[in-house]
Design a protein around this motif. Structure first.
Motif, PDB file in Angstrom:
ATOM      1  N   MET A   1      21.422 -10.523  -2.467  1.00 54.13           N
ATOM      2  CA  MET A   1      21.390 -10.770  -3.862  1.00 54.13           C
ATOM      3  C   MET A   1      20.304  -9.945  -4.321  1.00 54.13           C
ATOM      4  O   MET A   1      19.546 -10.427  -4.948  1.00 54.13           O
ATOM      5  CB  MET A   1      21.596 -12.261  -4.224  1.00 54.13           C
ATOM      6  CG  MET A   1      22.959 -13.096  -3.669  1.00 54.13           C
ATOM      7  SD  MET A   1      23.078 -14.644  -4.499  1.00 54.13           S
ATOM      8  CE  MET A   1      21.487 -15.187  -5.331  1.00 54.13           C
TER       9      MET A   1
ATOM     10  N   ASP B   1      25.544  -8.300  -5.834  1.00 51.10           N
ATOM     11  CA  ASP B   1      25.980  -9.640  -6.242  1.00 51.10           C
ATOM     12  C   ASP B   1      25.701 -10.127  -7.643  1.00 51.10           C
ATOM     13  O   ASP B   1      25.046  -9.385  -8.106  1.00 51.10           O
ATOM     14  CB  ASP B   1      25.576 -10.756  -5.049  1.00 51.10           C
ATOM     15  CG  ASP B   1      26.418 -11.783  -4.695  1.00 51.10           C
ATOM     16  OD1 ASP B   1      27.408 -12.191  -5.601  1.00 51.10           O
ATOM     17  OD2 ASP B   1      26.339 -12.344  -3.689  1.00 51.10           O
TER      18      ASP B   1
ATOM     19  N   SER C   1      29.740 -10.779  -9.144  1.00 50.38           N
ATOM     20  CA  SER C   1      29.810 -10.656  -7.758  1.00 50.38           C
ATOM     21  C   SER C   1      30.450  -9.343  -7.242  1.00 50.38           C
ATOM     22  O   SER C   1      31.111  -8.732  -7.961  1.00 50.38           O
ATOM     23  CB  SER C   1      30.804 -12.069  -7.053  1.00 50.38           C
ATOM     24  OG  SER C   1      32.210 -11.777  -7.476  1.00 50.38           O
TER      25      SER C   1
END
Length: 135
Positions: free
Chosen positions: A1, A23, A107
Motif C-alpha cells: 500500500m 493500492d 484499489s
C-alpha cells in the motif's frame, strides 16, 4: 500500500504533480510543494492563495478522486483519461482553489498527473530596476 508524490513542473505560474499508488491510499499536495523557490506567501497562510486545476491525466484501476477542503472536485472512473480543461473548455477547476489537494486512489495501480495554474497569492520578488534618479 504505497503512494508516492512527485513534482514534475514548478514555475512561477504553473506546477504539475504526479501521484503513483499501488493500492487504495491518499496523499496531500500542499501549496509549499508547488511554491517556486523565491515566491513568497503573504501572511504565510494558504487561505490567501489561489491555485486552480487546469489539466488532469490519469490511469487508474478503480475509481479515484481529487478532493479539496473535504469536497470531491473531480472523480476519475476506472481507465485512462486526459482532461484538458483550460485548452479544450476554456475553464479551470476553481472550486476550493485556496485549499490543499488530496488525491485519493482506489484499489490497484493508479497514476494521476494534475497541472495547476497559480493565481493570487504567489508573490514574485520585486525585480524592478530603479534608476538613480528614481531612488
Amino acid at each position: 500500500m504505497a503512494i508516492f508524490k512527485y513534482i514534475l513542473k514548478n514555475t512561477r505560474r504553473q506546477a504539475a504533480a504526479k501521484v503513483v499508488a499501488n493500492d487504495a491510499n491518499s496523499v496531500i499536495i500542499t501549496y509549499t510543494d508547488i511554491k517556486y523557490a523565491d515566491q513568497t506567501i503573504p501572511l504565510n497562510t494558504a487561505g490567501n492563495l489561489f491555485w486552480t486545476i487546469s489539466d488532469i491525466t490519469y490511469d487508474v484501476a478503480s475509481s479515484a478522486q481529487i478532493i479539496r477542503n473535504g469536497n470531491i472536485v473531480f472523480t476519475m472512473s476506472a481507465g485512462q483519461g486526459t482532461i484538458s480543461l483550460s485548452r479544450d473548455l476554456g475553464v479551470v477547476l476553481d472550486e476550493q482553489a485556496h485549499a490543499n489537494v488530496t488525491i485519493q486512489t482506489g484499489s490497484g495501480n493508479s497514476s494521476v498527473i494534475v497541472q495547476f495554474t497559480k493565481g493570487a497569492g504567489f508573490n514574485d520578488p520585486d525585480r524592478q530596476i530603479l534608476e538613480d534618479r528614481d531612488r
